[in-house]
Design an enzyme around this catalytic site. Structure first.
Site, PDB file in Angstrom:
ATOM      1  N   ASN A 235       0.841  -1.203   0.000  1.00 53.27           N
ATOM      2  CA  ASN A 235       0.000   0.000   0.000  1.00 53.27           C
ATOM      3  C   ASN A 235       0.875   1.253   0.000  1.00 53.27           C
ATOM      4  O   ASN A 235       2.091   1.159  -0.051  1.00 53.27           O
ATOM      5  CB  ASN A 235      -0.945  -0.021   1.211  1.00 53.27           C
ATOM      6  CG  ASN A 235      -0.181  -0.097   2.508  1.00 53.27           C
ATOM      7  OD1 ASN A 235       0.606   0.784   2.812  1.00 53.27           O
ATOM      8  ND2 ASN A 235      -0.381  -1.176   3.267  1.00 53.27           N
ATOM      9  N   ASP A 305      -4.139  -6.295   5.155  1.00 52.82           N
ATOM     10  CA  ASP A 305      -5.163  -7.103   5.831  1.00 52.82           C
ATOM     11  C   ASP A 305      -5.090  -8.566   5.409  1.00 52.82           C
ATOM     12  O   ASP A 305      -5.451  -9.455   6.169  1.00 52.82           O
ATOM     13  CB  ASP A 305      -6.552  -6.542   5.511  1.00 52.82           C
ATOM     14  CG  ASP A 305      -6.733  -5.172   6.155  1.00 52.82           C
ATOM     15  OD1 ASP A 305      -6.243  -5.003   7.295  1.00 52.82           O
ATOM     16  OD2 ASP A 305      -7.320  -4.276   5.520  1.00 52.82           O
ATOM     17  N   ILE A 333      -2.189  -7.402  14.553  1.00 59.13           N
ATOM     18  CA  ILE A 333      -1.102  -7.220  15.519  1.00 59.13           C
ATOM     19  C   ILE A 333      -1.595  -6.417  16.729  1.00 59.13           C
ATOM     20  O   ILE A 333      -1.397  -6.806  17.887  1.00 59.13           O
ATOM     21  CB  ILE A 333       0.091  -6.498  14.847  1.00 59.13           C
ATOM     22  CG1 ILE A 333       0.532  -7.275  13.604  1.00 59.13           C
ATOM     23  CG2 ILE A 333       1.252  -6.332  15.816  1.00 59.13           C
ATOM     24  CD1 ILE A 333       1.444  -6.513  12.666  1.00 59.13           C
ATOM     25  N   PHE A 349      -4.159   3.459  14.995  1.00 58.70           N
ATOM     26  CA  PHE A 349      -4.503   4.459  13.987  1.00 58.70           C
ATOM     27  C   PHE A 349      -5.651   3.920  13.139  1.00 58.70           C
ATOM     28  O   PHE A 349      -5.772   2.707  12.950  1.00 58.70           O
ATOM     29  CB  PHE A 349      -3.296   4.766  13.089  1.00 58.70           C
ATOM     30  CG  PHE A 349      -2.344   5.743  13.710  1.00 58.70           C
ATOM     31  CD1 PHE A 349      -1.483   5.343  14.713  1.00 58.70           C
ATOM     32  CD2 PHE A 349      -2.323   7.070  13.310  1.00 58.70           C
ATOM     33  CE1 PHE A 349      -0.618   6.238  15.319  1.00 58.70           C
ATOM     34  CE2 PHE A 349      -1.464   7.983  13.902  1.00 58.70           C
ATOM     35  CZ  PHE A 349      -0.611   7.565  14.903  1.00 58.70           C
ATOM     36  N   LYS A 367     -11.102  -3.555  19.316  1.00 55.84           N
ATOM     37  CA  LYS A 367      -9.731  -4.021  19.567  1.00 55.84           C
ATOM     38  C   LYS A 367      -9.308  -3.762  21.011  1.00 55.84           C
ATOM     39  O   LYS A 367      -8.166  -4.014  21.369  1.00 55.84           O
ATOM     40  CB  LYS A 367      -8.755  -3.330  18.594  1.00 55.84           C
ATOM     41  CG  LYS A 367      -9.061  -3.606  17.121  1.00 55.84           C
ATOM     42  CD  LYS A 367      -7.902  -3.197  16.216  1.00 55.84           C
ATOM     43  CE  LYS A 367      -8.296  -3.258  14.740  1.00 55.84           C
ATOM     44  NZ  LYS A 367      -7.161  -3.269  13.835  1.00 55.84           N
TER      45      LYS A 367
HETATM   46  O1  C5P Z   1      -8.506  -2.726  11.336  1.00 52.09           O
HETATM   47  P1  C5P Z   1      -7.632  -1.668  10.767  1.00 52.09           P
HETATM   48  O2  C5P Z   1      -6.558  -2.193   9.866  1.00 52.09           O
HETATM   49  O3  C5P Z   1      -8.335  -0.531  10.127  1.00 52.09           O
HETATM   50  O4  C5P Z   1      -6.940  -1.030  12.077  1.00 52.09           O
HETATM   51  C1  C5P Z   1      -5.958  -0.085  11.971  1.00 52.09           C
HETATM   52  C2  C5P Z   1      -5.045  -0.163  13.168  1.00 52.09           C
HETATM   53  O5  C5P Z   1      -4.729  -1.523  13.486  1.00 52.09           O
HETATM   54  C3  C5P Z   1      -3.714   0.485  12.909  1.00 52.09           C
HETATM   55  O6  C5P Z   1      -3.243   0.981  14.151  1.00 52.09           O
HETATM   56  C4  C5P Z   1      -2.855  -0.661  12.385  1.00 52.09           C
HETATM   57  O7  C5P Z   1      -1.482  -0.403  12.590  1.00 52.09           O
HETATM   58  C5  C5P Z   1      -3.358  -1.807  13.234  1.00 52.09           C
HETATM   59  N1  C5P Z   1      -3.310  -3.107  12.543  1.00 52.09           N
HETATM   60  C6  C5P Z   1      -2.469  -4.105  13.004  1.00 52.09           C
HETATM   61  N2  C5P Z   1      -2.470  -5.342  12.391  1.00 52.09           N
HETATM   62  C7  C5P Z   1      -3.264  -5.580  11.345  1.00 52.09           C
HETATM   63  C8  C5P Z   1      -4.117  -4.580  10.863  1.00 52.09           C
HETATM   64  C9  C5P Z   1      -4.117  -3.356  11.479  1.00 52.09           C
HETATM   65  O8  C5P Z   1      -1.706  -3.870  13.955  1.00 52.09           O
HETATM   66  N3  C5P Z   1      -3.241  -6.750  10.771  1.00 52.09           N
END
Ligand code: C5P
Length: 424
Positions: A235, A305, A333, A349, A367
């Protein structure tokens, strides 16, 4: 101490918090700064020039059209003398005057006349802070490059509770020191870069940073999900926001581990960096770092994702007109860190193109985060790959707008809010 021998011009405007100005002068001189004070016309009702003269060791400047003062150090000379201009407290009225470029007293004239970086520490009633006009003025001046420290949230002189309290003087002095260290570090001054990245400096034990003693793990940048040995899915994340947070957290005294996807930014000095490619690698590196020791986890990475279910071991040939890739979901994560038995303080974020608040609040709850910073990535001039960003910060019971500004200034503000939340 980055403020050692730095000329700080301190503007004081007329709010109740002005009574803290002598203490702020002491904190600044304690960090080695040379301080000269400029009082706005109404601030003298809250604090006497004599006490400020006594603590700063310099004559206090009050009047624009004072022939005697102009014969001493005139306003242009004063504007040139300043290495930084700090206005604390900055009232709503002061913000309005700055937004409109007014120059009807000595302080506002100096704001226009000085080439020095300008910092403000607002102080006002919570309703006045939240007022649309104040927020619009703040947006205007921060977009022009003025950095805003605070305000903090809490009980106010008027009995109200909310955002608008001036930050503690020790915190303002510390943040100015850190901001100057970061400015010097970014301009390539190696001596001060060491200060900015948490190398011990003489006397630093007297003034620990706001994040001293905290270990912060930050994720930054994109992840790359391999399709075959030569191709990947990714991305537009540049990693700038996460790296700015790392630089500022270091300057605020934290120990920082940066778990970074592939980006084109130099590693901040003094920061432990773990380079990763994929979301699965990032997950493993973060869980390892967090389990070792972590007080605060900031998930700034734009983690993919999904990943490709079966990565081809050889380059896929373009023999067919169509091709189908099966994707499987990556581990979350941030959610996994927040679900640990003793989780660190978590800041996530949310980059959204629409319904920003609804999605951000949803992530905060789902979360189980302490804080989330949301930005609207549908706006082309902020966010992904840009130097500027604008954020709305949500906690379970509060919301705060951080208007568009460069990511380094934004990182300072975000970490200040975070520090207040961690202390709660
Ligand atoms: O669910 P979404 O991707 O929109 O959430 C965004 C937040 O979750 C960000 O802080 C991103 O760094 C974290 N995130 C993560 N692991 C993922 C997806 C998102 O830590 N697989």
């Amino acid at each position: 101490m980055a403020l050692q021998s730095v000329n700080v011009l301190l503007g004081v405007t007329g709010g109740i918090a002005a009574y803290k100005a002598p203490d702020l002068v002491r904190k600044l001189t304690g960090l080695g700064a040379n301080v000269r004070v400029v009082l706005s016309p109404s601030s003298a009702a809250f604090v006497t020039p004599l006490s400020l003269q006594a603590v700063s060791g310099n004559i206090v400047h009050q009047h624009l059209l004072d022939p005697e003062a102009e014969a001493g150090m005139g306003h242009i000379e004063l504007a040139r003398w300043a290495d930084v201009l700090l206005i604390a407290p900055a009232t709503a009225h002061c913000l309005a005057k700055l937004a409109h470029g007014m120059a009807d007293d000595l302080l506002t004239t100096l704001v226009l006349a000085t080439p020095a970086p300008i910092f403000i520490a607002p102080a006002m009633n919570q309703q006045m802070w939240a007022a649309a006009a104040t927020q619009a003025n703040l947006k205007t001046i921060t977009e022009r490059g003025i950095t805003c420290f605070g305000p903090a949230s809490g009980e106010q002189a008027c009995g109200d509770i909310g955002y608008g309290r001036m930050l503690e003087t020790v915190d303002i002095a510390q943040m100015l020191d850190e901001a100057v260290a970061a400015l010097k570090a970014l301009s390539g001054n190696e001596k001060t870069a060491a200060t900015a990245t948490n190398e011990p400096s003489e006397g630093s034990q007297d003034t620990p940073g706001l994040l001293a003693g905290k270990h912060i793990v930050i994720t930054a940048g994109p992840t790359r999900e391999a399709i075959d040995p030569v191709r990947y899915i990714s991305n537009h994340s540049s990693g700038k926001m996460g790296y700015c947070l790392a630089v500022q957290a270091l300057a605020m005294g934290a120990e920082v581990t940066l778990v970074s996807g592939p980006v084109d930014i130099p590693v901040p000095m003094g920061c432990k960096v773990i380079q990763v490619q994929s979301a699965v690698d990032m997950h493993a590196a973060v869980m390892h770092a967090v389990r070792q020791s972590c007080d605060i986890f900031i998930a700034c990475a734009a983690v993919a994702d999904y990943r490709v279910a079966d990565i081809a071991s050889q380059k896929i040939k373009k023999d067919n007109d169509e091709m189908t890739l099966t994707l499987v979901k990556n581990p979350d994560i941030l959610a996994d860190v927040a679900a640990l038995p003793s989780p660190p303080f978590t800041l996530g974020f949310a980059a959204e193109t629409h319904d920003v608040e609804r999605y951000a609040r949803g992530k905060l709850t789902r979360k189980k985060l302490n804080m989330i910073a949301a930005n609207d990535v549908s706006q082309p001039d902020i966010g992904f790959n840009q130097n500027d960003n604008a954020l709305t910060v949500f906690t379970a019971d509060a919301q705060m707008v951080l208007p568009k500004q460069d990511k380094l200034a934004l990182a300072t503000q975000l970490l200040t809010i975070l520090t207040n939340q961690v202390r709660k």
